[in-house]
Scaffold this active site. Structure first.
Site, PDB file in Angstrom:
ATOM      1  CG  ASP A  11      68.395  67.315  20.859  1.00  0.00           C
ATOM      2  OD1 ASP A  11      68.541  67.367  19.616  1.00  0.00           O
ATOM      3  OD2 ASP A  11      67.644  68.074  21.466  1.00  0.00           O
ATOM      4  CD  GLU A  71      61.968  66.654  14.601  1.00  0.00           C
ATOM      5  OE1 GLU A  71      62.624  67.328  15.411  1.00  0.00           O
ATOM      6  OE2 GLU A  71      61.162  65.769  14.956  1.00  0.00           O
TER       7      GLU A  71
END
Length: 621
Positions: free
Chosen positions: A361, A553
């Site tokens: 996503d 991340e």
């Protein structure tokens, strides 16, 4: 050599002298003196020079701030490869560990999206012991409510629950009278996430964190038993959404590493739960199983996904508002209240939630079409689950395993796997381009997109050797960047709305790297695996050295930076003095990469030798 200093004073002096950007860190962007004098245990002055060593000094002071231990000089001058591995093992996993025990409870429950008078903890109504435990734990927290939810919760109930969202309880140990801990991704993600947990688990296993890795499996199992699936994350608004299925892979890695510590009954229980997830989540017809015999992601529920920011879909809403001759604000309000019903927009959000279930996503590959796709990644994962189950039954249960009044042998699961493999070849394999592509079962055609997910069959070991060679020869070069694998090729077309999406080029993510490394190794492409491992680890080490230990991340693997301007930013980049645990699966990718990387490349990593100088023959995008 020890450095017996006042750590609070040291931090203050370091920041004052070296942090010229006001970030509370010491990085290559700072214009400080790059030199600092500090006393040792003999009363002599030791000089610490350069961004890397000064930032190490700052980090060590911050890590030990509440401890009586002195700073150790060898940790300041430690080579990056060793230092990163050590701090992940000794500090970062602990920093990312949470539980629902009293001291951690509010840390987990508090969230910027939790509006209203109460912080809510939801416990399955069937788990009476856990309910009593959590009610006892929250005595004195007047703004915390412990409530129950039914195990077979309907979509309508989930939607109603969105008006009073909260955290979903995880496993509780009656013997220890404690909640079972879990590791979170990091940054703003303060709950347990589905597929993150598998990759984090690999890192925990490499670092021999037996109890914590087992706790992660116990918590995933708890979700399957009590919430019906491994959730996107353990928040109430994720009850309708699963994530990529890695449960059997996690069980296999863990059990085969620690079989001497575990009884066969442990494996039997976990395998029973895995089979339950397989049938009840992934093989439910007209939900995640389609008429092709292959599977899709399908996020149930309705309307705008609750975790998104209010303005996230404004570009989409503007188009529909214009058609209705309404302002953006008016249209959004009426649509969210269901005063306007628009089938096309409803379908868009079905696709969007399905895309989020995939873990990707967001990506243009799945935007506005996800629920219509049999994806290569999902079906590869399910093939791996089927072959894992066959392996367990053959290896540990004498080729006979009972589940739900049925007795399975390994051949039945291999037949399922082989049927899936053949369907994937029939629908997904593109002979001309020598790759797998997602299949749109509504349009009855492949949906070409050069994506790292097309290489999942390597990890799942479902390719023939010839197919693997073709994938590596024709698909892989389009994805290799200086800093590792990009999620998609730069050749993919930017959408009309012009929005960069974080799971597209030029962004690279730890799970993709880890899966493809393992896939390459399993088919004998060791040299290519070494190259991709080095490229990714070089980018991590370069970032750690230059930016105060930062482990984010994701990366822009083309420009080789953590500094990205994309829809959700980059988690794990905002901290003071020392990174707050790094980021779960990026930590794990480092641990797995170091495990796989040949010794001859480690010195090059420490010296930050450019990967293009080592692997100069590689054709990159």
């Amino acid at each position: 050599m020890k450095l017996p200093v006042n750590k609070s004073k040291l931090i203050s002096e370091l920041i004052k002298q070296e942090d010229t950007t006001g970030s509370y860190t010491i990085t290559v962007d700072d214009l400080g003196e790059k030199e600092f004098f500090i006393g040792n245990e003999e009363g002599e002055n030791v000089v610490i020079k350069g961004t890397y060593h000064l930032s190490n000094l700052l980090q060590e002071a911050a890590l030990l701030i509440n401890k009586e231990e002195d700073i150790i000089l060898k940790h300041i001058v430690e080579e990056p490869v060793t230092r990163i591995s050590r701090v992940i093992k000794d500090y970062y996993w602990d920093k990312l560990t949470r539980s629902f025990d009293n001291e951690d409870l509010l840390n987990v429950l508090e969230d910027e999206k939790m509006q209203g008078d109460f912080l809510r903890l939801y416990v399955p109504e069937s788990d009476a012991e856990a309910l009593a435990f959590y009610k006892q734990k929250t005595i004195g927290h007047t703004h915390v409510k412990v409530e129950t939810i039914s195990e077979n919760i309907s979509n309508e109930e989930i939607i109603a629950l969105n008006k009073k969202p909260g955290i979903l309880a995880l496993a509780y140990s009656k013997e220890k009278e404690k909640s079972i801990p879990f590791v979170v991704p990091g940054g703003r993600f303060n709950e347990m996430y589905g597929w993150d947990s598998y990759f984090i688990g690999l890192g925990l296993i490499i670092d021999d964190k037996f109890d914590l890795a087992q706790a992660m499996i116990d918590n995933l199992e708890y979700q399957i038993i009590h919430y019906g699936k491994i959730l996107n994350a353990n928040r109430s608004y994720y009850l309708s959404r699963s994530q990529p299925p890695f449960f059997t892979s996690f069980i296999k890695e863990f059990y085969e590493t620690y079989s001497d510590k575990l009884q066969l009954s442990w494996l039997k229980q976990k395998l029973t739960t895995a089979i339950s997830e397989y049938f009840n989540v992934w093989m439910t017809e007209n939900v995640r199983l389609t008429d092709t015999g292959l599977n899709r992601y399908f996020g149930e529920g309705a309307g705008v996904p609750n975790e998104t920011e209010p303005e996230h879909f404004d570009t989409i809403f503007k188009t529909f508002a214009k058609r209705c001759n309404m302002s953006l604000i008016e249209f959004k309000e009426k649509y969210n209240k269901k005063e306007i019903v628009d089938e096309t927009l409803d379908k868009y959000f079905i696709h969007d939630r399905s895309m989020r279930e995939s873990g990707h996503d967001t990506t243009n590959r799945l935007d506005d079409c996800s629920a219509h796709l049999n994806t290569v990644d999902l079906n590869s994962l399910l093939y791996k689950s089927e072959t894992d189950i066959a392996y367990f039954i053959t290896t540990y249960f004498n080729d006979s395993f009972s589940y739900n009044n049925n007795t399975f042998n390994a051949d039945e699961w291999l037949q399922r796997a082989n049927k899936r493999k053949q369907l994937m070849i029939d629908f997904m394999w593109n002979e001309k381009e020598a790759t797998f592509y997602d299949y749109n079962f509504i349009k009855k055609e492949q949906q070409p997109c050069v994506s790292t997910t097309n290489l999942y069959p390597l990890w799942a070991n479902l390719c023939t050797q010839e197919q693997a060679e073709n994938l590596i020869d024709k698909q892989l070069p389009n994805l290799i960047c200086k800093g590792g694998l990009a999620s998609t090729s730069s050749l993919e077309i930017m959408p009309k709305d012009g929005i960069e999406r974080q799971w597209d080029f030029p962004y690279g993510w730890a799970p993709h790297q880890m899966l493809i490394w393992q896939g390459l190794k399993s088919y004998g492409f060791e040299e290519k695996a070494q190259e991709l491992i080095y490229r990714w680890l070089w980018l991590i080490v370069k970032t750690v050295v230059n930016y105060n230990g930062l482990i984010p991340e994701k990366f822009d693997v083309n420009k080789c930076t953590h500094q990205v301007d994309v829809e959700y930013g980059n988690v794990g980049t905002n901290f003071k003095y020392v990174t707050d645990g790094g980021f779960g699966w990026t930590n794990a990718s480092y641990k797995l990469g170091i495990k796989f990387l040949e010794d001859k490349h480690l010195d090059s990593l420490n010296m930050l030798i450019d990967p293009d100088l080592i692997f100069s023959k590689t054709l990159r995008i």
